[in-house]
Scaffold this active site. Structure first.
Site, PDB file in Angstrom:
ATOM      1  N   GLU A 200       0.815  -1.221   0.000  1.00 20.86           N
ATOM      2  CA  GLU A 200       0.000   0.000   0.000  1.00 20.86           C
ATOM      3  C   GLU A 200       0.851   1.276   0.000  1.00 20.86           C
ATOM      4  OE1 GLU A 200      -2.827  -0.633   3.183  1.00 20.86           O
ATOM      5  OE2 GLU A 200      -3.831  -2.223   2.068  1.00 20.86           O
TER       6      GLU A 200
ATOM      7  N   GLU B 217      -4.687  -8.557  -1.461  1.00 18.56           N
ATOM      8  CA  GLU B 217      -5.262  -8.395  -0.114  1.00 18.56           C
ATOM      9  C   GLU B 217      -6.651  -7.817  -0.248  1.00 18.56           C
ATOM     10  OE1 GLU B 217      -2.792  -6.679   3.051  1.00 18.56           O
ATOM     11  OE2 GLU B 217      -4.589  -5.642   3.770  1.00 18.56           O
TER      12      GLU B 217
END
Length: 520
Positions: free
Chosen positions: A198, A316
């Site tokens: 991220e 994810e």
């Protein structure tokens, strides 16, 4: 009309109002597949979060983090081994703060410590010693798991002095090299390496510019080629492992270079924060669920344009961020969202889908304390067993609350379906039609099977979708006295009869004599 007659009429009428059946014609285009997943499409994450990771006045991670997880637990071992194999991604928010103590040169090598200032996510640098790495790999080997390892992408960089959250400088690959060298020397198998978590787009707590990230991906690719010269056993290289941003992804993929990235990874948390009271409504709302399809389509299109040698992965996805939806993510209701996600990503040519998490947080497939499977574990296992890699186009003109996905059956002949009924009050009677025409325009023909269908109907205990107990064909799925995962046996149904999908239920159906050319 006497009192008993009136009572019977009222009860009968109320039953009709509570649950009504709707006939639906479902058309399958079986001539050619529209997409293809990896054979091992189902994946789960093991995360680094420590016990004191807390959100909304609760700390749902317990001992589930990678530093604390009881790898000798028999339920955990059997739950993973049952997939034969299960993809496991080692990673998460804290992976960019993990250093690997391969040379034993890190003093006071400790797991994450809570910190108020100066560190991302409120935790210190975490140190992975090789004793724990050995233990993890022993577990992966014992359970025959396929491992994706998330590497620290911030090591060697520093935070920009002029732009908040931006990290600058080249990735320092030496620590990763040491870990790979040790891993190879021990004979541990890694399926793929993913760089960072991220850090793309605007990032979450930190970010890296797209062209810099592309440069670092090339560094990782060259490192993997050097350390694993045998192409047959060479791990794949994945990235960037964050939220899709068109401008950032396009720049990143365009700058990455030919054959550098094997899997373009992105994350999905489209249900909002874990304390959002609207989560339970959202997982039942077909119009809300469909909105995320544009992201899957956009990622797939970007890959087709800039990196056609690669494939899309959801590396994810937990639905609701900050450890999952309270009172929802571990219940039957969450399966509506999860299985619909699996269906949509497969349609848009995604190769792998990683659920957050195997255990830990509210969204875990296994209870964080007992490791007893939550309802979504069984949905994932059924998908893994009956849904093959070739994806078929399927459509209907009935209620939007009926979601349908179809694949070639796994391993054996035939076609498999997953039916997701989001409606509380309506059941569906399904008649199947087979469209074999490649060019359109010709009539479909109704399919009538002559062999018995294999049906797996999942329903919540007592009809309560917020129950954490799921029934398979009317029988609760519970561990045996010897803690074995229950066997998932289908109900065999006359192939000439319509497929019946109860209100608020999920059904996997395999038809062995549905002869789709795409599946031959």
């Amino acid at each position: 009309m006497n009192f008993k007659s009136i009572t019977f009429f009222v009860v009968f009428l109320s039953c009709l109002l509570v649950s009504r059946a709707e006939k639906v014609e479902v058309v399958v285009e079986g001539a050619t597949p529209i997409a293809q997943t990896d054979e091992d499409f189902i994946c789960v994450t093991l995360d680094w979060w420590p016990t004191n990771k807390c959100d909304y006045d609760q700390c749902p991670w317990g001992q589930a983090g990678l530093f604390n997880l009881d790898l000798k637990n028999k339920i955990l071992e059997k739950a993973v081994k049952t997939f034969h194999p299960l993809r496991i991604r080692v990673g998460g928010s804290l992976q960019d703060q993990v250093v690997y103590n391969v040379r034993n040169n890190i003093e006071n090598c400790q797991p994450f410590q809570k910190q108020d200032k100066g560190f991302l996510f409120g935790f210190s640098i975490g140190c992975l010693d090789m004793k724990r790495w050995d233990e993890l790999n022993e577990f992966f080997n014992q359970t025959r798991a396929k491992v994706t390892f998330g590497l620290n992408a911030l090591i060697g960089r520093k935070e920009s002095e002029t732009e908040k959250t931006l990290w600058v400088g080249d990735w320092y690959s030496h620590n990763a090299r040491d870990l790979m060298s040790y891993t190879i020397s021990k004979g541990y198998k890694i399926d793929s390496y993913e760089l960072g978590n991220e850090l793309c787009g605007v990032g979450v707590s930190a970010r890296i510019e797209a062209k810099q990230y592309a440069k670092d991906m090339a560094t990782l690719k060259n490192l993997v080629k050097e350390m694993y010269p045998n192409q047959k056993t060479q791990p794949k290289v994945l990235g960037p492992g964050g939220f899709y941003d068109k401008k950032w992804f396009d720049t990143f993929l365009d700058a990455s270079g030919h054959d550098v990235i094997d899997g373009v990874t992105h994350h999905i948390y489209n249900l909002g924060p874990g304390n959002n009271p609207d989560v339970v409504r959202r997982v039942q709302d077909p119009f809300f669920l469909t909105q995320i399809a544009q992201t899957f389509k956009d990622v797939s299109n970007a890959i087709d344009k800039f990196a056609p040698w690669s494939g899309a992965w959801v590396s994810e996805s937990g639905g609701a961020y900050n450890s999952g939806g309270q009172l929802v993510s571990y219940t039957f209701a969450f399966g509506f969202w999860y299985l619909d996600q699996l269906g949509m990503t497969s349609v848009y040519n995604h190769k792998v889908y990683c659920r957050q998490a195997l255990t830990g947080g509210n969204y875990a497939l296994l209870n964080t304390t007992t490791f007893v499977p939550n309802p979504d574990y069984y949905g994932a296992l059924l998908w893994h067993r009956v849904m093959g890699s070739k994806v078929l186009s399927v459509m209907h003109k009935g209620s939007p609350y009926l979601r349908v996905y179809s694949h070639c059956a796994k391993k054996e002949p035939g076609v498999s379906f997953v039916f997701i009924n989001l409606s509380k009050n309506t059941s569906f009677e399904i008649d199947l039609f087979h469209d074999l025409n490649l060019n359109g325009g010709s009539p479909n023909f109704e399919f009538k099977g002559h062999k018995k269908r294999e049906e797996y109907h999942l329903t919540p205990k007592d009809g309560n979708i917020l129950s954490s107990i799921v029934l398979l064909n009317g029988t609760p799925l519970e561990l045996s006295d010897s803690l074995e995962i229950p066997k998932l046996k289908p109900k065999l149904v006359d192939g000439l009869k319509p497929i019946s999908i109860a209100a608020h239920s999920i059904a996997f159906v395999t038809i062995r004599d549905f002869n789709a050319p795409a599946c031959s």
